[in-house]
Motif scaffolding. Structure first.
Motif, PDB file in Angstrom:
ATOM      1  N   CYS A   1       0.827  -1.211   0.000  1.00 55.28           N
ATOM      2  CA  CYS A   1       0.000   0.000   0.000  1.00 55.28           C
ATOM      3  C   CYS A   1       0.861   1.260   0.000  1.00 55.28           C
ATOM      4  N   GLY A   2       2.046   1.162  -0.545  1.00 55.31           N
ATOM      5  CA  GLY A   2       2.922   2.327  -0.678  1.00 55.31           C
ATOM      6  C   GLY A   2       3.479   2.837   0.634  1.00 55.31           C
ATOM      7  N   GLY A   3       3.520   1.996   1.656  1.00 58.37           N
ATOM      8  CA  GLY A   3       4.081   2.393   2.943  1.00 58.37           C
ATOM      9  C   GLY A   3       3.092   3.076   3.873  1.00 58.37           C
ATOM     10  N   ASP A   4       1.842   3.173   3.479  1.00 55.25           N
ATOM     11  CA  ASP A   4       0.834   3.841   4.302  1.00 55.25           C
ATOM     12  C   ASP A   4       0.073   2.803   5.134  1.00 55.25           C
ATOM     13  N   PRO A   5       0.319   2.760   6.455  1.00 49.42           N
ATOM     14  CA  PRO A   5      -0.341   1.749   7.290  1.00 49.42           C
ATOM     15  C   PRO A   5      -1.867   1.885   7.310  1.00 49.42           C
ATOM     16  N   ARG A   6      -2.380   3.104   7.234  1.00 41.63           N
ATOM     17  CA  ARG A   6      -3.841   3.305   7.232  1.00 41.63           C
ATOM     18  C   ARG A   6      -4.466   2.685   5.986  1.00 41.63           C
ATOM     19  N   GLU A   7      -3.832   2.862   4.847  1.00 44.81           N
ATOM     20  CA  GLU A   7      -4.330   2.261   3.607  1.00 44.81           C
ATOM     21  C   GLU A   7      -4.236   0.741   3.669  1.00 44.81           C
ATOM     22  N   ALA A   8      -3.198   0.222   4.310  1.00 41.73           N
ATOM     23  CA  ALA A   8      -3.051  -1.236   4.458  1.00 41.73           C
ATOM     24  C   ALA A   8      -4.188  -1.800   5.300  1.00 41.73           C
ATOM     25  N   VAL A   9      -4.534  -1.105   6.378  1.00 42.98           N
ATOM     26  CA  VAL A   9      -5.635  -1.565   7.229  1.00 42.98           C
ATOM     27  C   VAL A   9      -6.943  -1.544   6.448  1.00 42.98           C
ATOM     28  N   LYS A  10      -7.189  -0.485   5.689  1.00 44.59           N
ATOM     29  CA  LYS A  10      -8.413  -0.410   4.892  1.00 44.59           C
ATOM     30  C   LYS A  10      -8.467  -1.532   3.853  1.00 44.59           C
ATOM     31  N   ALA A  11      -7.347  -1.818   3.211  1.00 48.07           N
ATOM     32  CA  ALA A  11      -7.305  -2.895   2.216  1.00 48.07           C
ATOM     33  C   ALA A  11      -7.568  -4.250   2.869  1.00 48.07           C
ATOM     34  N   LEU A  12      -7.043  -4.465   4.059  1.00 45.63           N
ATOM     35  CA  LEU A  12      -7.267  -5.730   4.763  1.00 45.63           C
ATOM     36  C   LEU A  12      -8.714  -5.872   5.207  1.00 45.63           C
ATOM     37  N   ILE A  13      -9.353  -4.776   5.579  1.00 46.79           N
ATOM     38  CA  ILE A  13     -10.770  -4.825   5.956  1.00 46.79           C
ATOM     39  C   ILE A  13     -11.617  -5.206   4.740  1.00 46.79           C
ATOM     40  N   VAL A  14     -11.315  -4.624   3.588  1.00 52.58           N
ATOM     41  CA  VAL A  14     -12.043  -4.960   2.360  1.00 52.58           C
ATOM     42  C   VAL A  14     -11.822  -6.427   2.002  1.00 52.58           C
ATOM     43  N   ALA A  15     -10.576  -6.893   2.085  1.00 52.52           N
ATOM     44  CA  ALA A  15     -10.272  -8.292   1.768  1.00 52.52           C
ATOM     45  C   ALA A  15     -10.987  -9.241   2.724  1.00 52.52           C
ATOM     46  N   ASN A  16     -11.044  -8.887   3.997  1.00 45.81           N
ATOM     47  CA  ASN A  16     -11.725  -9.713   4.982  1.00 45.81           C
ATOM     48  C   ASN A  16     -13.225  -9.800   4.682  1.00 45.81           C
ATOM     49  N   GLY A  17     -13.829  -8.681   4.304  1.00 39.95           N
ATOM     50  CA  GLY A  17     -15.240  -8.679   3.949  1.00 39.95           C
ATOM     51  C   GLY A  17     -15.513  -9.567   2.740  1.00 39.95           C
ATOM     52  N   PHE A  18     -14.622  -9.534   1.757  1.00 39.72           N
ATOM     53  CA  PHE A  18     -14.758 -10.382   0.584  1.00 39.72           C
ATOM     54  C   PHE A  18     -14.691 -11.855   0.982  1.00 39.72           C
TER      55      PHE A  18
END
Length: 77
Positions: free
Chosen positions: A26-43
């Protein structure tokens, strides 16, 4: 043998490596990484529900031992 294997906990080193990889993706942005993991978990949760709904009841009901025969055995004539 249990019907569902028990998950094993990942080691601390594995978790650190996975966290570093997610943040790097996520380009080094921990907040974006958390958001991406939440989306992946929902999927993944949606996939589990879809699979659960499509499994035959015969595969998901508990296994019961055969009933014992009561009374005498009868010989066919």
């Amino acid at each position: 043998m249990p019907a569902v294997p028990e998950p094993s906990a990942p080691s601390a080193g594995d978790l650190e490596l996975a966290a570093d990889q997610a943040i790097a993706a996520c380009g080094g942005d921990p907040r974006e990484a958390v958001k991406a993991l939440i989306v992946a978990n929902g999927f993944l949760e949606a996939q589990v529900e879809e699979l659960r709904a499509s499994v035959s009841a015969g595969y998901s009901r508990p296994v019961r031992p055969p009933a014992r025969s009561q009374g005498r055995l009868r010989c066919p004539r």
